[in-house]
Design a protein around this motif. Structure first.
Motif, mmCIF file in Angstrom:
data_model
loop_
_atom_site.group_PDB
_atom_site.id
_atom_site.type_symbol
_atom_site.label_atom_id
_atom_site.label_comp_id
_atom_site.label_asym_id
_atom_site.label_seq_id
_atom_site.Cartn_x
_atom_site.Cartn_y
_atom_site.Cartn_z
ATOM 1 N N GLU A 176 0.431 -14.343 1.441
ATOM 2 C CA GLU A 176 -0.945 -14.737 1.149
ATOM 3 C C GLU A 176 -1.421 -14.068 -0.141
ATOM 4 N N GLY A 177 -1.112 -12.804 -0.298
ATOM 5 C CA GLY A 177 -1.519 -12.081 -1.496
ATOM 6 C C GLY A 177 -0.850 -12.594 -2.755
ATOM 7 N N ALA B 103 -6.342 -9.926 -5.399
ATOM 8 C CA ALA B 103 -5.418 -10.657 -4.530
ATOM 9 C C ALA B 103 -4.926 -9.776 -3.388
ATOM 10 N N VAL B 104 -4.657 -8.507 -3.685
ATOM 11 C CA VAL B 104 -4.135 -7.593 -2.672
ATOM 12 C C VAL B 104 -5.206 -7.238 -1.647
ATOM 13 N N GLY C 156 4.325 -2.330 -1.328
ATOM 14 C CA GLY C 156 3.973 -1.002 -0.840
ATOM 15 C C GLY C 156 3.112 -1.059 0.405
ATOM 16 N N ARG C 157 2.262 -2.049 0.460
ATOM 17 C CA ARG C 157 1.345 -2.178 1.601
ATOM 18 C C ARG C 157 2.038 -2.730 2.844
ATOM 19 N N PHE C 158 2.827 -3.807 2.661
ATOM 20 C CA PHE C 158 3.409 -4.501 3.811
ATOM 21 C C PHE C 158 4.898 -4.232 4.015
ATOM 22 N N ALA D 152 0.769 -7.451 -8.341
ATOM 23 C CA ALA D 152 0.391 -7.686 -6.943
ATOM 24 C C ALA D 152 1.602 -7.541 -6.029
ATOM 25 N N GLY D 153 2.758 -8.045 -6.455
ATOM 26 C CA GLY D 153 3.966 -7.937 -5.643
ATOM 27 C C GLY D 153 4.346 -6.500 -5.373
#
Length: 82
Positions: free
Chosen positions: A20-21, A11-12, A45-47, A39-40
């Protein structure tokens, strides 16, 4: 647990945005709460936390009739035994 981690990774990796993820994580089925939690964390961490839509933050930051500050005060009363 391995399946949840793989679902979250999928998902990520395919997500252009945090929402979206997370939608993809839940839509993948299986142990959706665990997949979405993993995923959250990865998506955050990503966004970054600011990528969580305001509407979502309002929905999950509280309890019916209680806001975030109310919950912090309630937690303090519970811990202190009041």
């Amino acid at each position: 647990m391995v399946a949840a981690l793989l679902g979250a990774r999928s998902a990520v990796e395919g997500a252009a945005t945090l929402p979206e993820g997370l939608v993809a994580a839940v839509g993948g089925g299986g142990d959706t709460d665990t997949v979405a939690a993993i995923a959250g964390a990865l998506l955050g961490g990503r966004f970054g936390g600011a990528a969580v839509p305001e509407r979502w933050r309002r929905e999950v930051h509280g309890w019916p009739g209680l806001g975030g500050e109310d919950l912090v005060a309630l937690a303090g009363r519970i811990v202190s035994g009041r």
